[in-house]
Motif scaffolding. Structure first.
Motif, PDB file in Angstrom:
ATOM      1  N   LYS A  32       0.830  -1.208   0.000  1.00 36.60           N
ATOM      2  CA  LYS A  32       0.000   0.000   0.000  1.00 36.60           C
ATOM      3  C   LYS A  32       0.863   1.256   0.000  1.00 36.60           C
ATOM      4  O   LYS A  32       0.591   2.209  -0.744  1.00 36.60           O
ATOM      5  CB  LYS A  32      -0.949  -0.013   1.202  1.00 36.60           C
ATOM      6  N   ARG A 100      -8.438  -2.549  -7.335  1.00 34.68           N
ATOM      7  CA  ARG A 100      -8.678  -2.601  -5.900  1.00 34.68           C
ATOM      8  C   ARG A 100      -9.224  -1.314  -5.300  1.00 34.68           C
ATOM      9  O   ARG A 100      -9.693  -1.308  -4.156  1.00 34.68           O
ATOM     10  CB  ARG A 100      -7.382  -2.996  -5.186  1.00 34.68           C
ATOM     11  N   ASP A 102      -9.777   2.080  -3.339  1.00 30.35           N
ATOM     12  CA  ASP A 102      -9.230   2.628  -2.097  1.00 30.35           C
ATOM     13  C   ASP A 102      -8.529   1.573  -1.237  1.00 30.35           C
ATOM     14  O   ASP A 102      -7.648   1.891  -0.434  1.00 30.35           O
ATOM     15  CB  ASP A 102     -10.331   3.283  -1.266  1.00 30.35           C
ATOM     16  N   GLU A 103      -8.924   0.314  -1.412  1.00 29.21           N
ATOM     17  CA  GLU A 103      -8.324  -0.755  -0.615  1.00 29.21           C
ATOM     18  C   GLU A 103      -6.845  -0.937  -0.929  1.00 29.21           C
ATOM     19  O   GLU A 103      -6.099  -1.534  -0.137  1.00 29.21           O
ATOM     20  CB  GLU A 103      -9.057  -2.072  -0.869  1.00 29.21           C
ATOM     21  N   ALA A 104      -6.409  -0.430  -2.091  1.00 28.79           N
ATOM     22  CA  ALA A 104      -5.011  -0.581  -2.485  1.00 28.79           C
ATOM     23  C   ALA A 104      -4.096   0.421  -1.791  1.00 28.79           C
ATOM     24  O   ALA A 104      -2.870   0.274  -1.823  1.00 28.79           O
ATOM     25  CB  ALA A 104      -4.872  -0.430  -4.003  1.00 28.79           C
ATOM     26  N   HIS A 107      -4.852   3.564   4.802  1.00 26.31           N
ATOM     27  CA  HIS A 107      -6.124   4.102   5.275  1.00 26.31           C
ATOM     28  C   HIS A 107      -6.113   5.628   5.240  1.00 26.31           C
ATOM     29  O   HIS A 107      -5.072   6.268   5.416  1.00 26.31           O
ATOM     30  CB  HIS A 107      -6.434   3.603   6.693  1.00 26.31           C
TER      31      HIS A 107
END
Length: 214
Positions: A32, A100, A102-104, A107
């Motif tokens: 990330k 993916r 925002d999950e990539a 946070h």
């Protein structure tokens, strides 16, 4: 008699050169944060823009995020300028975001904290600390998180031969800001390489024109 004294101006951070940037990018263990740094590197993002971007038409849509006395920066569509030695990197990063979303990415948090978060991640890397020391010892300057964004500007001019007006549009600021902040750092080797690349482009264009006429 009044004797004026020139005010000291803050020296902009130097750009990360392509080999330095790629050493750091490849060393980041967290996928990330590696993606986040890669977006700064290949698309010239500000840290605060990282969580806001989305792929669009083979490029990256960057909503206006920076605020100053003149208002909020405008939305822009940014094309990747891949570092030499990592051709296709921009497309790879876009593909990850498309798959993916925002999950990539790490946070979300308050925009102002993204630069600090990125710095904290980079400071964990021996490769980042080595580049900082390397830049100091060679006279390159003090490398910081924004040096990845500055590298995009440097690459755009020295490798891709883009005009300041084009780069300013891609990076979301004025031409004056671009020239003041990104036009100061250049090495003799970089100048020589840029001139040779320009000569090669002109020669290739002339050859193509002759072939077409035939």
């Amino acid at each position: 008699a009044l004797i004026g004294r020139k005010l000291e101006q803050k020296t902009p951070a130097p750009p990360l050169l392509d080999d330095q940037a790629l050493r750091i990018y490849r060393a980041i263990p967290d996928p990330k944060w590696r993606l986040a740094f890669g977006l700064m590197l290949a698309f010239g993002l500000r840290p605060a823009e990282i969580p806001l971007v989305r792929p669009e038409k083979g490029a990256l849509r960057v909503p206006g995020a920076k605020r100053n006395a003149s208002g909020k920066s405008r939305d822009r569509l940014v094309q990747a300028l891949d570092p030499v030695g990592a051709e296709g990197l921009g497309d790879e990063l876009l593909a990850i975001l498309e798959e993916r979303g925002d999950e990539a990415l790490p946070h979300r948090t308050v925009a102002a904290f993204w630069s600090t978060r990125m710095r904290d991640q980079l400071m964990k890397l021996p490769e980042w600390r080595a580049v900082i020391e390397e830049a100091k010892s060679t006279g390159q300057g003090k490398v910081v998180v924004y040096s990845a964004r500055h590298g995009y500007a440097h690459r755009g001019t020295m490798t891709y031969g883009l005009m300041p007006r084009v780069l300013a549009n891609l990076m979301g600021h004025t031409v004056t800001t671009h020239n003041n902040e990104y036009g100061r750092w250049v090495s003799e080797e970089g100048v020589a390489a840029a001139v040779q690349a320009a000569i090669t482009r002109v020669s290739s264009a002339k050859g193509h024109t002759v072939d077409s006429a035939r």
